[in-house]
Design an enzyme around this catalytic site. Sequence first.
Site, PDB file in Angstrom:
ATOM      1  N   HIS A  81       0.814  -1.210   0.000  1.00 49.07           N
ATOM      2  CA  HIS A  81       0.000   0.000   0.000  1.00 49.07           C
ATOM      3  C   HIS A  81       0.853   1.269   0.000  1.00 49.07           C
ATOM      4  O   HIS A  81       0.330   2.358  -0.213  1.00 49.07           O
ATOM      5  CB  HIS A  81      -0.910   0.024   1.246  1.00 49.07           C
ATOM      6  CG  HIS A  81      -1.958  -1.048   1.250  1.00 49.07           C
ATOM      7  ND1 HIS A  81      -1.686  -2.348   1.571  1.00 49.07           N
ATOM      8  CD2 HIS A  81      -3.284  -0.999   0.960  1.00 49.07           C
ATOM      9  CE1 HIS A  81      -2.800  -3.069   1.490  1.00 49.07           C
ATOM     10  NE2 HIS A  81      -3.781  -2.270   1.120  1.00 49.07           N
ATOM     11  N   GLU A  89       6.397  -1.809  13.358  1.00 43.35           N
ATOM     12  CA  GLU A  89       5.822  -0.478  13.182  1.00 43.35           C
ATOM     13  C   GLU A  89       5.794   0.317  14.481  1.00 43.35           C
ATOM     14  O   GLU A  89       5.842   1.555  14.458  1.00 43.35           O
ATOM     15  CB  GLU A  89       4.421  -0.564  12.591  1.00 43.35           C
ATOM     16  CG  GLU A  89       4.375  -0.953  11.117  1.00 43.35           C
ATOM     17  CD  GLU A  89       4.372  -2.458  10.892  1.00 43.35           C
ATOM     18  OE1 GLU A  89       4.520  -3.217  11.892  1.00 43.35           O
ATOM     19  OE2 GLU A  89       4.218  -2.895   9.733  1.00 43.35           O
ATOM     20  N   GLN A  99      -6.354  -6.059   4.471  1.00 36.95           N
ATOM     21  CA  GLN A  99      -5.774  -5.101   5.434  1.00 36.95           C
ATOM     22  C   GLN A  99      -6.670  -3.876   5.675  1.00 36.95           C
ATOM     23  O   GLN A  99      -6.177  -2.763   5.818  1.00 36.95           O
ATOM     24  CB  GLN A  99      -4.378  -4.662   4.962  1.00 36.95           C
ATOM     25  CG  GLN A  99      -3.359  -5.783   5.015  1.00 36.95           C
ATOM     26  CD  GLN A  99      -2.030  -5.442   4.375  1.00 36.95           C
ATOM     27  OE1 GLN A  99      -1.537  -6.176   3.538  1.00 36.95           O
ATOM     28  NE2 GLN A  99      -1.439  -4.335   4.778  1.00 36.95           N
ATOM     29  N   GLY A 140       4.059   5.251  30.338  1.00 36.85           N
ATOM     30  CA  GLY A 140       4.906   4.255  31.011  1.00 36.85           C
ATOM     31  C   GLY A 140       5.209   3.090  30.078  1.00 36.85           C
ATOM     32  O   GLY A 140       5.172   1.932  30.482  1.00 36.85           O
TER      33      GLY A 140
HETATM   34  C1  LIG Z   1       4.753  -2.148  27.083  1.00 33.33           C
HETATM   35  C2  LIG Z   1       4.652  -2.395  28.575  1.00 33.33           C
HETATM   36  N1  LIG Z   1       4.418  -3.655  29.013  1.00 33.33           N
HETATM   37  C3  LIG Z   1       4.344  -3.912  30.342  1.00 33.33           C
HETATM   38  C4  LIG Z   1       4.489  -2.899  31.260  1.00 33.33           C
HETATM   39  C5  LIG Z   1       4.401  -3.181  32.760  1.00 33.33           C
HETATM   40  N2  LIG Z   1       5.726  -3.074  33.393  1.00 33.33           N
HETATM   41  C6  LIG Z   1       6.115  -1.973  34.055  1.00 33.33           C
HETATM   42  S1  LIG Z   1       7.642  -2.068  34.682  1.00 33.33           S
HETATM   43  C7  LIG Z   1       7.847  -3.615  34.095  1.00 33.33           C
HETATM   44  C8  LIG Z   1       9.144  -4.360  34.313  1.00 33.33           C
HETATM   45  C9  LIG Z   1      10.261  -3.835  33.464  1.00 33.33           C
HETATM   46  O1  LIG Z   1      11.304  -4.760  33.425  1.00 33.33           O
HETATM   47  P1  LIG Z   1      12.688  -4.426  32.728  1.00 33.33           P
HETATM   48  O2  LIG Z   1      12.472  -3.829  31.408  1.00 33.33           O
HETATM   49  O3  LIG Z   1      13.537  -5.618  32.766  1.00 33.33           O
HETATM   50  O4  LIG Z   1      13.254  -3.271  33.632  1.00 33.33           O
HETATM   51  P2  LIG Z   1      13.614  -3.324  35.197  1.00 33.33           P
HETATM   52  O5  LIG Z   1      12.364  -2.984  35.939  1.00 33.33           O
HETATM   53  O6  LIG Z   1      14.126  -4.679  35.510  1.00 33.33           O
HETATM   54  O7  LIG Z   1      14.626  -2.258  35.306  1.00 33.33           O
HETATM   55  C10 LIG Z   1       6.694  -4.054  33.423  1.00 33.33           C
HETATM   56  C11 LIG Z   1       6.524  -5.361  32.782  1.00 33.33           C
HETATM   57  C12 LIG Z   1       4.687  -1.598  30.742  1.00 33.33           C
HETATM   58  N3  LIG Z   1       4.793  -0.541  31.546  1.00 33.33           N
HETATM   59  N4  LIG Z   1       4.806  -1.381  29.414  1.00 33.33           N
END
Ligand SMILES: Cc1ncc(C[n+]2csc(CCOP(=O)(O)OP(=O)(O)O)c2C)c(N)n1
Length: 588
Positions: A29, A50, A113, A422
């Site tokens: 596309h 993406e 799509q 976050g």
């Molecule tokens: C895309 C996404 N998936 C899940 C979460 C939930 N989450 C917040 S902190 C965390 C753990 C992060 O682990 P890591 O990247 O290994 O970093 P660390 O905390 O060990 O420094 C998760 C899964 C999120 N915030 N964003």
Amino acid sequence: MGMIAGGEMLVRALEQQGVREVFALSGGHLDPIFQACHDHGFRLVDTRHEAAAAHMADGFARTTGRPGVAIVTAGPGVANAITGVANAWMDAIPMLCIGGRSPLRDEDRLPLQNLDQVALLKPITKYARTVLHPDRIPEYVAAAWRHAVSGRPGPVFLDIPIDVLFTPVEERSLPAFGNFAPDGRPAASVESVDRALDALACAERPAIFAGGGVVFSGAQDELREFATMSRIPVLANSKARGVVSERTDLGFGTFGLVASPLAQSMAGGPPDVILMLGARVGMFTGSSGGSRSVIPDDATLIQVDIEAEEIGRIRDVQIGLVGDVRETLRLFIERARGRSFGDHERWIEGLVASRSAFRDLHAAPMSRPEPPIHQARLAREIADFMDGDSIIVADGGETSGWMGEQAIVESAGNWMSHGYLGCLGVGLPFGLAAKIAHPGRRVVTITGDGSAGLNIAEFDTAVRHKIPLVVVVNNDQGWGMIRHGQIARYGEDHVVGAELGPTRYEQVAAGFGAHAEWVTDAAGIRPALDRAFASGRPACVNVMTDPAQPHRPPGAAERPAARKEPAPDSEKEVELPYYGRRQLNPSR
Ligand SMILES: Cc1ncc(C[n+]2csc(CCOP(=O)(O)OP(=O)(O)O)c2C)c(N)n1
């Protein structure tokens, strides 16, 4: 004048806005767009997912102040990009996402799509439209751009059906919609600025909270000037870190600093007058108010925002100023000349002392030579390695906290991390975008091992496009923030779905063609960073850190730990290899 296709028209319209690089993932596309990008010498960085393309457009805007552009294919391409657009939406980052779309001719005939993409994107963009005729592409690009950059910035979306892209139209019908910039930007009134200055002049412990509005209005110089003339310290959120250099006694890295008991005891109390500049009251100010808020209930709050409805949205504001941050700050500077402000030196000294105290909170475990590596040590090594021009990207729950405490950010755009969504996984794409925008500067991404996995295939993008980003993996063999939260709440025996393996991420990266380093002891960090940067290639430095070390933010970190921290010198700790500590409860 000949005939040109819609794809050509689109690229010309982008060129009118000064676009030279786009982040994209192909699809039939999009063929006319890709061809035209090539013909116009655009740098088309094709990613492996993406979401990464959209994150790169977001990151490009964060580090340059100019909108980034992502181009993704119809259906799954657009669906995959949603996370990246949502991240920009939550943080008010200007970017344009262009989606392919199934042909208008086949509407309602179940074509390939096909999704109602505009409906999907509407809640997370300032403007989302389908372009229905090739003649109108420039008009829609201009409108989308205008929405992205005006008022509070944000992401915008256009989808262009494939038959619109292929249809040739007469070149002469191409209108010039490039020049839409209004003359000047609105500033708050002189009276309200004077009232704000009166309040600031009487303050004992004044503080400026700087947000993205400072960066996207281009007010860094004005803010430095005003902070210097008034001697008011500037605390910044993630988007604005470095607007006033953190090497000075007036620049600080998070709003939260002033809420910590340690800072308050060192600085003589919390702030009594706060000037919020292009920042929103929300999670980063402790939105719930009361003891969790970094804005004390009895403080005088002065808020400057380009959007009138933002003023007083959650908390009463004593003085609300509607206007562009830069224009309004120019008025502040003009009206403040010759005025005297109070003596804030004790307040400033207290903040400076607490900033240092937080950096050194983990001084003892940081210096232990034996594995496992303490995360603060890793963050400190990275901070020490970078210079004033360097860009640090931090991704991961606890990882961004560790790095945030150790980083010393000297200019806006030199720090990129999470915002209101976050959203894990931004580290590689943000880092790549930063390195593309600033090829002559050092760029490092530090990422949790969990977050690294989300966009790890972007090492391939880095290698193919020769983008020498250095990625450091803080490998604590788990989703650290979740694991430590579960342990604190339910106990060590109840870690569910939060463990990962001792994965050799550097080997994954090497498989894509990147330089690889594996580090298991603290003394090895610096030489590994040296080699990674010296390689001149994309690099992965996989650092094995302590799986049992939780991060606790300033304030929380001052209170006694909920559970006993492992004694760093106990025989048991030293005997076990770092990877042997992965299973926190091997019996389960
Ligand atoms: C895309 C996404 N998936 C899940 C979460 C939930 N989450 C917040 S902190 C965390 C753990 C992060 O682990 P890591 O990247 O290994 O970093 P660390 O905390 O060990 O420094 C998760 C899964 C999120 N915030 N964003």
